[in-house]
Write an enzyme that holds these catalytic residues in place. Structure first.
Site, PDB file in Angstrom:
ATOM      1  N   HIS A 219      -7.689   9.366  -2.102  1.00 57.25           N
ATOM      2  CA  HIS A 219      -7.071   9.293  -0.769  1.00 57.25           C
ATOM      3  C   HIS A 219      -7.989   9.874   0.317  1.00 57.25           C
ATOM      4  O   HIS A 219      -8.088   9.324   1.411  1.00 57.25           O
ATOM      5  CB  HIS A 219      -5.731  10.043  -0.793  1.00 57.25           C
ATOM      6  CG  HIS A 219      -4.779   9.599   0.256  1.00 57.25           C
ATOM      7  ND1 HIS A 219      -3.416   9.591   0.073  1.00 57.25           N
ATOM      8  CD2 HIS A 219      -4.965   9.146   1.518  1.00 57.25           C
ATOM      9  CE1 HIS A 219      -2.825   9.146   1.170  1.00 57.25           C
ATOM     10  NE2 HIS A 219      -3.741   8.868   2.059  1.00 57.25           N
TER      11      HIS A 219
ATOM     12  N   TYR B  35       2.863   9.779  -0.192  1.00 63.23           N
ATOM     13  CA  TYR B  35       3.920   9.198   0.655  1.00 63.23           C
ATOM     14  C   TYR B  35       5.319   9.474   0.104  1.00 63.23           C
ATOM     15  O   TYR B  35       6.313   9.293   0.809  1.00 63.23           O
ATOM     16  CB  TYR B  35       3.748   7.680   0.830  1.00 63.23           C
ATOM     17  CG  TYR B  35       2.440   7.253   1.479  1.00 63.23           C
ATOM     18  CD1 TYR B  35       1.592   8.182   2.065  1.00 63.23           C
ATOM     19  CD2 TYR B  35       2.051   5.915   1.488  1.00 63.23           C
ATOM     20  CE1 TYR B  35       0.384   7.800   2.643  1.00 63.23           C
ATOM     21  CE2 TYR B  35       0.855   5.520   2.070  1.00 63.23           C
ATOM     22  CZ  TYR B  35       0.020   6.471   2.640  1.00 63.23           C
ATOM     23  OH  TYR B  35      -1.162   6.075   3.207  1.00 63.23           O
TER      24      TYR B  35
ATOM     25  N   LYS C 216      -2.664   5.964  -4.343  1.00 64.19           N
ATOM     26  CA  LYS C 216      -3.827   6.823  -4.062  1.00 64.19           C
ATOM     27  C   LYS C 216      -3.662   8.216  -4.671  1.00 64.19           C
ATOM     28  O   LYS C 216      -2.552   8.758  -4.694  1.00 64.19           O
ATOM     29  CB  LYS C 216      -4.022   6.987  -2.541  1.00 64.19           C
ATOM     30  CG  LYS C 216      -3.925   5.691  -1.761  1.00 64.19           C
ATOM     31  CD  LYS C 216      -4.227   5.845  -0.286  1.00 64.19           C
ATOM     32  CE  LYS C 216      -3.857   4.605   0.489  1.00 64.19           C
ATOM     33  NZ  LYS C 216      -2.452   4.499   0.874  1.00 64.19           N
TER      34      LYS C 216
ATOM     35  N   ASP D 266       0.842  -1.196   0.000  1.00 61.03           N
ATOM     36  CA  ASP D 266       0.000   0.000   0.000  1.00 61.03           C
ATOM     37  C   ASP D 266       0.880   1.249   0.000  1.00 61.03           C
ATOM     38  O   ASP D 266       1.650   1.477   0.935  1.00 61.03           O
ATOM     39  CB  ASP D 266      -0.876   0.018   1.266  1.00 61.03           C
ATOM     40  CG  ASP D 266      -1.788   1.237   1.293  1.00 61.03           C
ATOM     41  OD1 ASP D 266      -2.834   1.196   0.622  1.00 61.03           O
ATOM     42  OD2 ASP D 266      -1.443   2.236   1.959  1.00 61.03           O
TER      43      ASP D 266
HETATM   44  N1  LIG Z   1      -5.647   6.135   3.626  1.00 55.73           N
HETATM   45  C1  LIG Z   1      -5.131   6.869   4.596  1.00 55.73           C
HETATM   46  O1  LIG Z   1      -5.516   8.044   4.807  1.00 55.73           O
HETATM   47  C2  LIG Z   1      -4.070   6.275   5.479  1.00 55.73           C
HETATM   48  C3  LIG Z   1      -3.704   6.920   6.675  1.00 55.73           C
HETATM   49  C4  LIG Z   1      -2.743   6.316   7.484  1.00 55.73           C
HETATM   50  C5  LIG Z   1      -2.171   5.121   7.095  1.00 55.73           C
HETATM   51  N2  LIG Z   1      -2.500   4.526   5.894  1.00 55.73           N
HETATM   52  C6  LIG Z   1      -1.847   3.275   5.434  1.00 55.73           C
HETATM   53  O2  LIG Z   1      -1.920   2.311   6.481  1.00 55.73           O
HETATM   54  C7  LIG Z   1      -0.600   1.895   6.829  1.00 55.73           C
HETATM   55  C8  LIG Z   1      -0.532   1.508   8.293  1.00 55.73           C
HETATM   56  O3  LIG Z   1      -0.882   2.580   9.129  1.00 55.73           O
HETATM   57  P1  LIG Z   1       0.175   3.457   9.939  1.00 55.73           P
HETATM   58  O4  LIG Z   1       1.500   3.448   9.265  1.00 55.73           O
HETATM   59  O5  LIG Z   1      -0.490   4.762  10.200  1.00 55.73           O
HETATM   60  O6  LIG Z   1       0.242   2.758  11.353  1.00 55.73           O
HETATM   61  P2  LIG Z   1       0.453   1.277  11.971  1.00 55.73           P
HETATM   62  O7  LIG Z   1       0.768   0.270  10.911  1.00 55.73           O
HETATM   63  O8  LIG Z   1      -0.710   1.081  12.867  1.00 55.73           O
HETATM   64  O9  LIG Z   1       1.682   1.517  12.913  1.00 55.73           O
HETATM   65  C9  LIG Z   1       2.982   1.733  12.478  1.00 55.73           C
HETATM   66  C10 LIG Z   1       3.807   1.944  13.723  1.00 55.73           C
HETATM   67  O10 LIG Z   1       3.784   0.750  14.525  1.00 55.73           O
HETATM   68  C11 LIG Z   1       5.107   0.269  14.712  1.00 55.73           C
HETATM   69  N3  LIG Z   1       5.025  -1.202  14.663  1.00 55.73           N
HETATM   70  C12 LIG Z   1       5.039  -1.997  13.569  1.00 55.73           C
HETATM   71  N4  LIG Z   1       4.929  -3.291  13.916  1.00 55.73           N
HETATM   72  C13 LIG Z   1       4.848  -3.327  15.267  1.00 55.73           C
HETATM   73  C14 LIG Z   1       4.733  -4.386  16.209  1.00 55.73           C
HETATM   74  N5  LIG Z   1       4.683  -5.665  15.815  1.00 55.73           N
HETATM   75  N6  LIG Z   1       4.692  -4.067  17.526  1.00 55.73           N
HETATM   76  C15 LIG Z   1       4.729  -2.768  17.924  1.00 55.73           C
HETATM   77  N7  LIG Z   1       4.839  -1.711  17.075  1.00 55.73           N
HETATM   78  C16 LIG Z   1       4.890  -1.994  15.739  1.00 55.73           C
HETATM   79  C17 LIG Z   1       5.918   0.854  13.589  1.00 55.73           C
HETATM   80  O11 LIG Z   1       7.262   1.020  13.992  1.00 55.73           O
HETATM   81  P3  LIG Z   1       8.551   0.721  13.071  1.00 55.73           P
HETATM   82  O12 LIG Z   1       8.220   1.128  11.661  1.00 55.73           O
HETATM   83  O13 LIG Z   1       9.588   1.582  13.710  1.00 55.73           O
HETATM   84  O14 LIG Z   1       8.834  -0.744  13.206  1.00 55.73           O
HETATM   85  C18 LIG Z   1       5.256   2.216  13.401  1.00 55.73           C
HETATM   86  O15 LIG Z   1       5.713   3.136  14.381  1.00 55.73           O
HETATM   87  C19 LIG Z   1       0.259   3.101   6.437  1.00 55.73           C
HETATM   88  O16 LIG Z   1       1.638   2.800   6.397  1.00 55.73           O
HETATM   89  C20 LIG Z   1      -0.360   3.460   5.114  1.00 55.73           C
HETATM   90  O17 LIG Z   1       0.072   2.569   4.097  1.00 55.73           O
HETATM   91  C21 LIG Z   1      -3.458   5.087   5.107  1.00 55.73           C
END
Ligand SMILES: NC(=O)c1ccc[n+]([C@@H]2O[C@H](COP(=O)([O-])OP(=O)(O)OC[C@H]3O[C@@H](n4cnc5c(N)ncnc54)[C@H](OP(=O)(O)O)[C@@H]3O)[C@@H](O)[C@H]2O)c1
Length: 272
Positions: free
Chosen positions: A120, A64, A89, A59
């Site tokens: 998005h 990004y 997106k 994704d």
């Molecule tokens: N459509 C939208 O508006 C939108 C908005 C936000 C996100 N997204 C998408 O959704 C994806 C995921 O959401 P997100 O990046 O916001 O947050 P997330 O995946 O909930 O959290 C990422 C955070 O959690 C940490 N982490 C990863 N694995 C872990 C584990 N097993 N235990 C503890 N902590 C862990 C990561 O640290 P490290 O990287 O340091 O390991 C990072 O700080 C995004 O990357 C993006 O592709 C879309």
């Protein structure tokens, strides 16, 4: 780095990954790899590590700023393009420049087509929503993307698109996790044939919550793995992000256990 995937202990292959059907003949792996804030060399290495760990769904987004790194990692993984489900997106500030934006994404990702192109965020001017959606449908009809959908849309905004164009978004990507669980929102997506894709599964979770800790201990896994498995068992797409190799692997290692109906209910209740 070429050939990293070949010769490794087999990670789960595309055929073994649980998927959800989308419109047409596309299937979307329920587990994907999030790449927001995974940029530059770290982003490239994270995506390569994810493909090596068995993720077959990536994704990204124009916003990004890492499409080039994502494309390079897919190329250098030596996986076939058709074995990776690729989402990007359209940012809200590209209204009116949709065609030029998808062409730039395809160039950066070094591919002929996307698997899923999302709006998005709903455009800031509500009057723009239908014309933008029509542009996404046109890109799909031209074969630039296999499917199209939305992100951060409410059910009423989705209904507006359906009523105006008779075309249902394949996916709505929204913030989702046990603490945000809402049965009615889930059902509303299912009733319309819109796949619910959750984002920020960890950022919106309390990974030290006693319910998650108890269920994790019962299965010999981590609370983070329980959160991801809970999505999969609800047939909700989940896209955890990490740039940490151990976490990238652990977050993909969620297919060796499943949650009981009672455990699912206990986790659902965190959405209280
Ligand atoms: N459509 C939208 O508006 C939108 C908005 C936000 C996100 N997204 C998408 O959704 C994806 C995921 O959401 P997100 O990046 O916001 O947050 P997330 O995946 O909930 O959290 C990422 C955070 O959690 C940490 N982490 C990863 N694995 C872990 C584990 N097993 N235990 C503890 N902590 C862990 C990561 O640290 P490290 O990287 O340091 O390991 C990072 O700080 C995004 O990357 C993006 O592709 C879309």
């Amino acid at each position: 780095m070429a050939g990293l995937i070949r010769g490794r202990t087999a990670a789960m292959t595309t055929a073994e990954q649980p998927t959800v059907p989308l419109a047409g003949d596309a299937r979307m792996p329920l587990l994907g790899f999030g790449t927001w804030q995974a940029t530059g060399e770290a982003g490239y290495k994270a995506v390569l590590a994810a493909l090596d760990a068995g993720y077959r769904h990536i994704d990204t987004a124009t916003m990004y700023g890492n499409e080039e790194e994502v494309g390079r990692a897919i190329k250098e993984s030596d996986l076939r393009r058709e074995d990776v489900f690729l989402t990007t997106k359209l940012p809200p500030d590209r209204v009116g420049r949709e065609r030029e934006t998808i062409e730039a994404s395809l160039r950066a990702l070094d591919t002929d087509y996307l698997d899923l192109w999302l709006i998005h965020w709903p455009p800031s001017s509500p009057g723009d929503s239908i014309p933008v959606w029509r542009e996404l449908l046109a890109a799909r009809d031209e074969g630039l993307t296999r499917t199209v959908g939305v992100s951060n849309y409410s059910i009423s905004q989705i209904d507006e698109l359906i009523q105006s164009t008779e075309e249902t978004p394949a996916v709505n990507q929204i913030r989702w996790s046990p603490s945000l669980y809402d049965r009615q929102t889930h059902a509303a997506h299912r009733d319309r044939g819109v796949v619910l894709e959750g984002y920020s599964p960890f950022k919106t979770s309390d990974l030290s919550h006693p319910v998650l800790a108890r269920i994790a201990a019962a299965h010999g896994v981590s609370p983070a793995q329980v959160v991801l498995r809970w999505h999969i068992d609800h047939e909700i797409v989940v896209i955890p992000k990490s740039v940490t190799p151990d976490r990238i692997r652990a977050n993909a290692d969620i297919f060796g256990f499943s949650l009981t109906a009672e455990e699912m209910r206990d986790i659902d209740a965190l959405g209280g």
